[in-house]
Write a protein that holds these residues in place. Structure first.
Motif, PDB file in Angstrom:
ATOM      1  N   LEU A  80       0.853  -1.186   0.000  1.00  0.00           N
ATOM      2  CA  LEU A  80       0.000   0.000   0.000  1.00  0.00           C
ATOM      3  C   LEU A  80       0.887   1.233   0.000  1.00  0.00           C
ATOM      4  O   LEU A  80       2.093   1.148   0.166  1.00  0.00           O
ATOM      5  CB  LEU A  80      -0.909  -0.017   1.229  1.00  0.00           C
ATOM      6  N   GLY A  81       0.286   2.386  -0.167  1.00  0.00           N
ATOM      7  CA  GLY A  81       1.055   3.620  -0.153  1.00  0.00           C
ATOM      8  C   GLY A  81       1.486   4.023  -1.542  1.00  0.00           C
ATOM      9  O   GLY A  81       1.176   3.373  -2.533  1.00  0.00           O
ATOM     10  N   SER A  82       2.243   5.112  -1.607  1.00  0.00           N
ATOM     11  CA  SER A  82       2.603   5.672  -2.908  1.00  0.00           C
ATOM     12  C   SER A  82       3.926   5.143  -3.460  1.00  0.00           C
ATOM     13  O   SER A  82       4.223   5.340  -4.631  1.00  0.00           O
ATOM     14  CB  SER A  82       2.677   7.201  -2.798  1.00  0.00           C
ATOM     15  N   ALA A  83       4.711   4.459  -2.642  1.00  0.00           N
ATOM     16  CA  ALA A  83       6.005   3.950  -3.108  1.00  0.00           C
ATOM     17  C   ALA A  83       5.822   2.810  -4.103  1.00  0.00           C
ATOM     18  O   ALA A  83       4.819   2.092  -4.066  1.00  0.00           O
ATOM     19  CB  ALA A  83       6.833   3.469  -1.926  1.00  0.00           C
ATOM     20  N   ASN A  84       6.798   2.654  -4.986  1.00  0.00           N
ATOM     21  CA  ASN A  84       6.770   1.535  -5.923  1.00  0.00           C
ATOM     22  C   ASN A  84       6.824   0.210  -5.174  1.00  0.00           C
ATOM     23  O   ASN A  84       7.531   0.087  -4.172  1.00  0.00           O
ATOM     24  CB  ASN A  84       7.961   1.590  -6.884  1.00  0.00           C
ATOM     25  N   PHE A  85       6.098  -0.762  -5.669  1.00  0.00           N
ATOM     26  CA  PHE A  85       6.138  -2.116  -5.128  1.00  0.00           C
ATOM     27  C   PHE A  85       7.436  -2.779  -5.585  1.00  0.00           C
ATOM     28  O   PHE A  85       7.794  -2.723  -6.760  1.00  0.00           O
ATOM     29  CB  PHE A  85       4.935  -2.922  -5.634  1.00  0.00           C
ATOM     30  N   VAL A  86       8.143  -3.397  -4.645  1.00  0.00           N
ATOM     31  CA  VAL A  86       9.369  -4.124  -4.960  1.00  0.00           C
ATOM     32  C   VAL A  86       9.171  -5.568  -4.503  1.00  0.00           C
ATOM     33  O   VAL A  86       9.067  -5.832  -3.310  1.00  0.00           O
ATOM     34  CB  VAL A  86      10.597  -3.497  -4.254  1.00  0.00           C
ATOM     35  N   PRO A  87       9.103  -6.507  -5.449  1.00  0.00           N
ATOM     36  CA  PRO A  87       8.875  -7.910  -5.077  1.00  0.00           C
ATOM     37  C   PRO A  87      10.032  -8.482  -4.274  1.00  0.00           C
ATOM     38  O   PRO A  87      11.193  -8.152  -4.519  1.00  0.00           O
ATOM     39  CB  PRO A  87       8.773  -8.637  -6.425  1.00  0.00           C
ATOM     40  N   SER A  88       9.704  -9.344  -3.340  1.00  0.00           N
ATOM     41  CA  SER A  88      10.732 -10.049  -2.575  1.00  0.00           C
ATOM     42  C   SER A  88      11.121 -11.317  -3.333  1.00  0.00           C
ATOM     43  O   SER A  88      10.487 -11.708  -4.310  1.00  0.00           O
ATOM     44  CB  SER A  88      10.191 -10.431  -1.189  1.00  0.00           C
ATOM     45  N   TRP A  89      12.146 -11.968  -2.845  1.00  0.00           N
ATOM     46  CA  TRP A  89      12.565 -13.246  -3.410  1.00  0.00           C
ATOM     47  C   TRP A  89      11.419 -14.245  -3.340  1.00  0.00           C
ATOM     48  O   TRP A  89      11.189 -15.010  -4.273  1.00  0.00           O
ATOM     49  CB  TRP A  89      13.789 -13.729  -2.630  1.00  0.00           C
ATOM     50  N   LEU A  90      10.654 -14.227  -2.248  1.00  0.00           N
ATOM     51  CA  LEU A  90       9.531 -15.159  -2.093  1.00  0.00           C
ATOM     52  C   LEU A  90       8.405 -14.881  -3.092  1.00  0.00           C
ATOM     53  O   LEU A  90       7.687 -15.787  -3.484  1.00  0.00           O
ATOM     54  CB  LEU A  90       8.986 -15.116  -0.663  1.00  0.00           C
ATOM     55  N   PHE A  91       8.242 -13.626  -3.509  1.00  0.00           N
ATOM     56  CA  PHE A  91       7.246 -13.281  -4.524  1.00  0.00           C
ATOM     57  C   PHE A  91       7.471 -14.139  -5.760  1.00  0.00           C
ATOM     58  O   PHE A  91       6.566 -14.773  -6.281  1.00  0.00           O
ATOM     59  CB  PHE A  91       7.357 -11.794  -4.869  1.00  0.00           C
ATOM     60  N   TRP A  92       8.737 -14.164  -6.245  1.00  0.00           N
ATOM     61  CA  TRP A  92       9.050 -14.927  -7.462  1.00  0.00           C
ATOM     62  C   TRP A  92       8.869 -16.410  -7.226  1.00  0.00           C
ATOM     63  O   TRP A  92       8.407 -17.132  -8.093  1.00  0.00           O
ATOM     64  CB  TRP A  92      10.480 -14.625  -7.921  1.00  0.00           C
ATOM     65  N   GLN A  93       9.230 -16.876  -6.031  1.00  0.00           N
ATOM     66  CA  GLN A  93       9.100 -18.298  -5.702  1.00  0.00           C
ATOM     67  C   GLN A  93       7.660 -18.784  -5.788  1.00  0.00           C
ATOM     68  O   GLN A  93       7.413 -19.923  -6.160  1.00  0.00           O
ATOM     69  CB  GLN A  93       9.607 -18.553  -4.271  1.00  0.00           C
ATOM     70  N   LYS A  94       6.729 -17.924  -5.416  1.00  0.00           N
ATOM     71  CA  LYS A  94       5.322 -18.323  -5.330  1.00  0.00           C
ATOM     72  C   LYS A  94       4.578 -18.253  -6.664  1.00  0.00           C
ATOM     73  O   LYS A  94       3.451 -18.698  -6.756  1.00  0.00           O
ATOM     74  CB  LYS A  94       4.602 -17.453  -4.292  1.00  0.00           C
ATOM     75  N   LEU A  95       5.222 -17.703  -7.687  1.00  0.00           N
ATOM     76  CA  LEU A  95       4.564 -17.639  -8.999  1.00  0.00           C
ATOM     77  C   LEU A  95       4.532 -19.021  -9.633  1.00  0.00           C
ATOM     78  O   LEU A  95       5.383 -19.859  -9.359  1.00  0.00           O
ATOM     79  CB  LEU A  95       5.294 -16.664  -9.918  1.00  0.00           C
ATOM     80  N   PRO A  96       3.556 -19.269 -10.512  1.00  0.00           N
ATOM     81  CA  PRO A  96       3.491 -20.574 -11.187  1.00  0.00           C
ATOM     82  C   PRO A  96       4.781 -20.870 -11.951  1.00  0.00           C
ATOM     83  O   PRO A  96       5.407 -19.969 -12.506  1.00  0.00           O
ATOM     84  CB  PRO A  96       2.316 -20.425 -12.159  1.00  0.00           C
ATOM     85  N   ARG A  97       5.145 -22.118 -12.002  1.00  0.00           N
ATOM     86  CA  ARG A  97       6.374 -22.557 -12.679  1.00  0.00           C
ATOM     87  C   ARG A  97       6.415 -22.082 -14.129  1.00  0.00           C
ATOM     88  O   ARG A  97       7.474 -21.788 -14.666  1.00  0.00           O
ATOM     89  CB  ARG A  97       6.463 -24.094 -12.588  1.00  0.00           C
ATOM     90  N   SER A  98       5.263 -21.974 -14.775  1.00  0.00           N
ATOM     91  CA  SER A  98       5.218 -21.556 -16.184  1.00  0.00           C
ATOM     92  C   SER A  98       5.728 -20.129 -16.386  1.00  0.00           C
ATOM     93  O   SER A  98       6.065 -19.747 -17.500  1.00  0.00           O
ATOM     94  CB  SER A  98       3.795 -21.680 -16.731  1.00  0.00           C
ATOM     95  N   LEU A  99       5.812 -19.330 -15.324  1.00  0.00           N
ATOM     96  CA  LEU A  99       6.298 -17.959 -15.427  1.00  0.00           C
ATOM     97  C   LEU A  99       7.772 -17.823 -15.053  1.00  0.00           C
ATOM     98  O   LEU A  99       8.324 -16.735 -15.102  1.00  0.00           O
ATOM     99  CB  LEU A  99       5.447 -17.025 -14.556  1.00  0.00           C
ATOM    100  N   HIS A 100       8.419 -18.910 -14.678  1.00  0.00           N
ATOM    101  CA  HIS A 100       9.832 -18.875 -14.341  1.00  0.00           C
ATOM    102  C   HIS A 100      10.657 -19.024 -15.611  1.00  0.00           C
ATOM    103  O   HIS A 100      10.454 -19.946 -16.384  1.00  0.00           O
ATOM    104  CB  HIS A 100      10.199 -20.004 -13.381  1.00  0.00           C
ATOM    105  N   VAL A 101      11.581 -18.122 -15.813  1.00  0.00           N
ATOM    106  CA  VAL A 101      12.463 -18.168 -16.979  1.00  0.00           C
ATOM    107  C   VAL A 101      13.780 -18.795 -16.534  1.00  0.00           C
ATOM    108  O   VAL A 101      14.473 -18.250 -15.678  1.00  0.00           O
ATOM    109  CB  VAL A 101      12.711 -16.747 -17.547  1.00  0.00           C
ATOM    110  N   SER A 102      14.093 -19.934 -17.121  1.00  0.00           N
ATOM    111  CA  SER A 102      15.312 -20.627 -16.706  1.00  0.00           C
ATOM    112  C   SER A 102      16.492 -20.258 -17.588  1.00  0.00           C
ATOM    113  O   SER A 102      16.326 -19.745 -18.695  1.00  0.00           O
ATOM    114  CB  SER A 102      15.095 -22.147 -16.721  1.00  0.00           C
TER     115      SER A 102
END
Length: 194
Positions: A80-102
Motif C-alpha cells: 500500500l502507499g505511494s512507493a513503488n512495489f518491490v517484489p521479494s525473493w519469495l514473490f518470485w518463488q510463489k509464482l506458477p512454474r510456467s512464469l519462471h524463466v530458466s
C-alpha cells in the motif's frame, strides 16, 4: 500505472508486474488491480517473455484506445502507499512454474572434485515438497569461478534430469555422480546473491 520486471531487467529474467498505480488514472479508478499483480497480456498480446522495454512499448501503444483489456495474475504480495512495489525473493518463488524463466549454467570440475555449492529443499514425507535451491557457493570453487550460480537460485535439472519432486538425497547424488562437465537448469531472481 508503472510496470517492473521483464527479461534482462534489474530484477533478473522475470514476468512483468505492476510496480505502481496512479489512483486517478484509469487503472487506479477501477480499484480491482493492485501493485504486485503480474501482467500476462494486453489486448490479447502476451507480455510473457518480453523485455521491460518491449512491454512498455505494447502498453504505450494502447494510449489512444477507448478500452484496454489486461489479463492479470494476482500477485502473491502487494503493498500500500505511494512507493513503488518491490517484489521479494519469495514473490518470485510463489509464482506458477510456467512464469519462471530458466537459464543454463555449465560447470567444469576436475575428476572427483566438488562443484562448490550446497543445496537445500527436495521432497520429504514429513515436510512436504520444497523446491531445491542453492544454499551457498564456496569461494574458489568451479561454481564461484563460473559466476553464474548464486545463493537462492532454484535448481530445475542436472544434466537433463529434472529435480521436480526429487528427494534431497537424490538431488545430491545426481550432482555428485555428474561428470566433469555438469549442465544445470536454474532460475534466478533479484534477491539471490553472489
Amino acid at each position: 500505472m508503472r510496470i517492473g520486471g521483464g527479461l534482462g531487467s534489474n530484477e533478473g529474467d522475470t514476468p512483468i508486474y505492476i510496480a505502481n498505480i496512479n489512483p486517478q488514472g484509469p487503472v487506479g479508478r477501477r480499484r480491482n488491480v493492485k501493485k504486485g499483480d503480474v501482467v500476462l497480456s494486453v489486448n490479447g498480446q502476451s507480455l510473457v517473455g518480453l523485455t521491460h522495454g518491449q512491454a512498455v512499448a505494447l502498453l504505450k501503444a494502447t494510449a489512444e484506445l477507448a478500452g484496454v483489456t489486461l489479463s492479470l495474475l494476482d500477485g502473491p504480495e502487494t503493498s500500500l502507499g505511494s512507493a513503488n512495489f518491490v517484489p521479494s525473493w519469495l514473490f518470485w518463488q510463489k509464482l506458477p512454474r510456467s512464469l519462471h524463466v530458466s537459464k543454463s549454467v555449465v560447470l567444469h570440475r576436475a575428476p572427483g572434485a566438488s562443484l562448490g555449492f550446497s543445496i537445500v529443499g527436495g521432497a520429504d514425507p514429513q515436510r512436504g515438497t520444497e523446491p531445491i535451491h542453492v544454499l551457498f557457493v564456496v569461494q574458489s570453487s568451479p561454481a564461484a569461478a563460473d559466476g553464474k550460480l548464486r545463493c537462492g537460485d532454484r535448481l530445475l535439472a542436472v544434466d537433463g534430469h529434472s529435480l521436480e519432486l526429487v528427494r534431497h538425497a537424490s538431488a545430491v547424488a545426481l550432482l555428485k555422480q555428474a561428470g566433469q562437465r555438469v549442465h544445470l537448469q536454474v532460475v534466478s531472481w533479484l534477491g539471490t546473491e553472489l
